[in-house]
Motif scaffolding. Structure first.
Motif, PDB file in Angstrom:
ATOM      1  N   TYR A 228      -9.601   1.650   1.677  1.00 42.03           N
ATOM      2  CA  TYR A 228      -8.717   0.576   1.209  1.00 42.03           C
ATOM      3  C   TYR A 228      -9.173  -0.778   1.763  1.00 42.03           C
ATOM      4  O   TYR A 228      -9.249  -1.770   1.040  1.00 42.03           O
ATOM      5  CB  TYR A 228      -7.287   0.905   1.632  1.00 42.03           C
ATOM      6  N   HIS A 229      -9.494  -0.788   3.053  1.00 37.85           N
ATOM      7  CA  HIS A 229      -9.878  -2.064   3.657  1.00 37.85           C
ATOM      8  C   HIS A 229     -11.239  -2.557   3.158  1.00 37.85           C
ATOM      9  O   HIS A 229     -11.441  -3.759   3.015  1.00 37.85           O
ATOM     10  CB  HIS A 229      -9.841  -1.967   5.183  1.00 37.85           C
TER      11      HIS A 229
ATOM     12  N   GLU B 227      -2.617   4.844  -2.644  1.00 39.53           N
ATOM     13  CA  GLU B 227      -3.595   5.472  -1.770  1.00 39.53           C
ATOM     14  C   GLU B 227      -4.452   6.495  -2.522  1.00 39.53           C
ATOM     15  O   GLU B 227      -5.664   6.585  -2.320  1.00 39.53           O
ATOM     16  CB  GLU B 227      -2.854   6.152  -0.617  1.00 39.53           C
TER      17      GLU B 227
ATOM     18  N   ASP C 286       1.621   5.167   0.067  1.00 39.14           N
ATOM     19  CA  ASP C 286       1.115   6.476   0.438  1.00 39.14           C
ATOM     20  C   ASP C 286       1.706   7.543  -0.479  1.00 39.14           C
ATOM     21  O   ASP C 286       2.855   7.928  -0.330  1.00 39.14           O
ATOM     22  CB  ASP C 286       1.468   6.786   1.889  1.00 39.14           C
TER      23      ASP C 286
ATOM     24  N   ASP D 223      -7.613   4.670   4.703  1.00 43.92           N
ATOM     25  CA  ASP D 223      -7.339   3.274   5.030  1.00 43.92           C
ATOM     26  C   ASP D 223      -8.645   2.480   5.146  1.00 43.92           C
ATOM     27  O   ASP D 223      -8.679   1.284   4.842  1.00 43.92           O
ATOM     28  CB  ASP D 223      -6.539   3.198   6.340  1.00 43.92           C
TER      29      ASP D 223
ATOM     30  N   TYR E 120      -5.339   9.911   6.815  1.00 45.39           N
ATOM     31  CA  TYR E 120      -4.789   8.577   6.561  1.00 45.39           C
ATOM     32  C   TYR E 120      -5.767   7.475   6.949  1.00 45.39           C
ATOM     33  O   TYR E 120      -6.028   6.547   6.184  1.00 45.39           O
ATOM     34  CB  TYR E 120      -3.485   8.462   7.339  1.00 45.39           C
TER      35      TYR E 120
ATOM     36  N   LEU F 153      -8.988   1.549  13.277  1.00 48.19           N
ATOM     37  CA  LEU F 153      -9.467   1.015  12.004  1.00 48.19           C
ATOM     38  C   LEU F 153     -10.609   0.031  12.236  1.00 48.19           C
ATOM     39  O   LEU F 153     -11.640   0.061  11.549  1.00 48.19           O
ATOM     40  CB  LEU F 153      -8.298   0.335  11.294  1.00 48.19           C
TER      41      LEU F 153
ATOM     42  N   ASP G 151      -2.911  -7.666   7.847  1.00 49.12           N
ATOM     43  CA  ASP G 151      -2.024  -6.506   7.775  1.00 49.12           C
ATOM     44  C   ASP G 151      -0.812  -6.733   8.667  1.00 49.12           C
ATOM     45  O   ASP G 151      -0.963  -7.068   9.836  1.00 49.12           O
ATOM     46  CB  ASP G 151      -2.738  -5.238   8.278  1.00 49.12           C
TER      47      ASP G 151
ATOM     48  N   TYR H 247       0.854  -1.181   0.000  1.00 53.38           N
ATOM     49  CA  TYR H 247       0.000   0.000   0.000  1.00 53.38           C
ATOM     50  C   TYR H 247       0.887   1.228   0.000  1.00 53.38           C
ATOM     51  O   TYR H 247       1.719   1.408   0.899  1.00 53.38           O
ATOM     52  CB  TYR H 247      -0.877  -0.027   1.246  1.00 53.38           C
TER      53      TYR H 247
END
Length: 599
Positions: free
Chosen positions: A349-350, A285, A178, A346, A342, A375, A362, A176
RNA sequence: GGGCGCGUAGCCUAGCCUGGAUAGGGCACCGGGUUCCUAACCCGGCGGUCGAGGGUUCAAAUCCCUCCGCGCCCGCCA
């Protein structure tokens, strides 16, 4: 290994399976015969598979005796006496409160060698799973070269992916990237200016340090620490970088932005490639911002009963109900200026990972632990019921204390370590091999160097901190990667000289009766359970331990028992060596170390 | 201060989830081994209050509690 680590039940994959089943059945029978009620499940649960001097499998009779109101020693004796004659079980004895069962050497050798030799590269693998998994690891910001601290993530993650695949799970690995945050912006900020316009302090930090033709990650990453320091002192520059971050978020990145990140990344990936680490997918990202996925996340979060809108427009989530530490329950997911954070990205993304994979794993440094919990809470907030599995590892520190830091100058670069390791490996090769061509020397030195580094990092449980010491990282002896590689080469050499480089490998298991042969067979037979355990617990360091155990026992056998110079046993011993080479090779594959046929 | 992780011989480390018989390895150190399949190896020796204390249990490195030490985190950073 404890009983739970080895619960083989599939004789198609595990040579111990039928014997274990036989032991359990025999004990159930014996228990009934002596008037004690014991279920197969109870027995299996209490069996000790580590064995000992008295046998391979032990059954402690304490609990069963207590339940039956009998004396442990007496019950163990009775159970042993009542154990029915069973094929594959050579002896059943009682010692104290323990029933000790010994596998028949020939039967175990037959089962193990035939399984290893028939399955070949698949020996150790479990039944295919229908559950897919995504392993995200490394995910270091593309701002400069890898230091050893970051590489721990990559090595743990890559090894875990290999172990999961071997255990039967289809795995996709992801890095991943950034390219949205401040750090990436800092790189673009400095390289968008002509050198002549660089602030004095930054130019000074770089000038004279550069070497011609240096890798792009090194080259582009050089000004980073100085930029970081410069920004602390210069608010106007800080504003420029902040504006850049905003531009990235609103979809108007400077032209060179992605190209610079990619350029640095290429250099970083080249280094990991030398360790045998490659990724199935690179995930940027910024793509989640561009696609609107982040906006969707924000929309869903905004509707949460725990959503809090600040006066300046920022959006926060109250995560108090998720059991987070009380100082961390106010999670801002959108800035006052409308940009995301961030953690927000995330989430997007998840969600995407969960849409594609059954299991999401992860690999994170311990400093991300709170982030992981946040998260989880936010995934619940957006209605995702699944959770990632986190593999958390401790930092690699320097002997003087503290984490490796690029800015503090305490970082040891992976490339630097590799270079030193290759130099030493080359010296070792030349010391004992004058016959090799230069190309072979180089190839072996590279493999040995990478093996030493990977093994040194992976051998320790992730939750343990590691202090980086050059002399330890560069060790080629004892519990090391090169030791395992050497053992593989040694086995290869025997087979080569015996003219037995390829199957078939006929054998008579009854001839493999030497104690060191019996012991070696037992280590070989443990491999499938070792793989399954590592995959199940994500404790991949146990694979390193297994590889050492196998290499160690092979070397003992090698010194104690002649193979090519033996008599009737020659053929069977060659088969045993072939099985060792196969299993050692499979273990090396799992660890990402190169198989060396000679070294 | 709160949360999380770690603490096993001079050094590094396994075992802890799922409690069982003398706590496995490695480095270093000492003593041996190469007319023989690779000595990056092997054999032997030395070295342990499993951080401390309490509890549970027939049994604790392992489970529970307290404390001590070390690390990390507690940002509209990532």
């Amino acid at each position: 290994m404890s009983a739970s680590q080895e619960t083989p039940s599939d004789s198609a994959h595990d040579p111990w399976a039928p014997l274990l089943d036989a032991v359990v059945a025999g004990l159930v029978h014996a228990a009934t015969a002596v008037g004690v009620g014991l279920t197969a499940a109870t027995i299996r649960d209490q069996l000790n598979l580590e064995g000992g001097a008295e046998g391979d499998i032990a059954f402690p009779a304490f609990r069963a005796a207590q339940a039956a109101g009998r004396k442990p020693d007496e019950l163990a004796g009775a159970l042993a006496a009542a154990f029915p004659p069973t094929p594959g079980i050579a002896s059943v004895t009682a010692r104290g409160a323990y029933v000790n069962l010994r596998a028949d050497n020939a039967e175990l050798a037959r089962a193990t060698l035939s399984l290893v030799l028939s399955r070949g590269g698949a020996y150790g693998e479990g039944p295919k799973s229908s559950v897919s998994a995504c392993v995200e690891h490394t995910s270091a910001n593309p701002t400069g070269p890898f230091h050893i601290g970051r590489v721990r993530n990559a090595i743990i993650g890559d090894t875990l992916a290999r172990a999961l695949r071997a255990s039967g799970v289809p795995v996709t690995t992801q890095y991943y990237l950034d390219d949205m945050g401040r750090q990436a912006a800092m790189i673009t900020w400095i390289w968008s200016k002509p050198r002549a316009e660089w602030p004095e302090s930054i130019r000074r930090a770089v000038d004279g340090e550069e070497t011609p033709g240096e890798k792009p990650d090194r080259h582009r990453g050089r000004p980073y620490p100085a930029v970081s320091a410069y920004l602390k002192e210069n608010p106007e520059a800080r504003d420029e970088v902040a504006a850049l971050v905003q531009a990235l978020e609103t979809g108007h990145p400077p032209e060179r932005h992605r190209a610079l990140a990619q350029e640095i990344l290429d250099g970083m990936l080249a280094s990991l490639g030398r360790l045998g680490i490659f990724f199935d997918e690179l995930v940027w990202e910024s793509d989640f911002v561009r696609s609107g996925a982040v906006d969707q996340v924000l929309e869903r979060l905004g509707k949460s009963p725990h959503a809090v809108r600040e006066e300046n427009g920022a959006l926060a989530i109250d995560t108090a109900s998720y059991g987070l530490p009380k100082e961390s329950t106010h999670v801002v997911v959108q800035r006052g200026n409308g940009t995301s954070l961030y953690v927000t990205r995330d989430i997007a993304y998840h969600l995407e990972k969960f849409s594609r994979f059954d299991r999401v794993i992860d690999v994170l440094g311990q400093d991300h632990r709170l982030h992981a919990r946040t998260l989880e809470a936010l995934l619940a907030e957006v209605g995702e019921s699944r959770r990632p599995s986190f593999v958390i590892y401790q930092d690699i520190t320097v002997p003087e204390g503290g984490r490796m830091s690029t800015r503090g100058g305490s970082a040891v670069w992976l490339d630097q370590l590799l270079e030193e390791a290759v130099a030493r490996a080359r010296k070792e090769v030349l010391l004992r091999r004058e016959d090799l061509a230069e190309a072979d020397v180089g190839r072996i030195a590279e493999a040995v160097a990478a093996g030493a580094i990977r093994y040194h990092i992976v051998r320790v449980a992730p939750e343990k901190p590691v202090v980086f010491r050059w002399e330890d990282a560069l060790s080629f002896e004892g519990r090391s990667g090169p030791f395992v590689q050497y053992s593989y080469a040694r086995a290869s050499s025997v087979l080569r000289k015996g003219g037995a480089d390829a199957p078939p490998y006929p054998f008579d298991p009854a001839l493999l009766s030497h104690p060191d042969e019996a012991a070696l067979v037992r280590v070989l037979a443990r491999f499938p359970a070792a793989v399954a355990y590592a995959a199940r617990t994500a404790h991949v360091h146990t694979i390193a331990g297994y590889a050492h155990d196998l290499a160690d026992q092979f070397n003992r056998f090698y010194h104690a028992v002649p193979v090519l110079n033996s008599g009737v046993e020659r053929e069977s011993r060659i088969a045993l060596v072939a099985a060792v080479r196969q299993t050692l090779g499979n273990a090396l594959d799992l660890l990402g170390l190169e198989r060396l046929a000679t070294m």
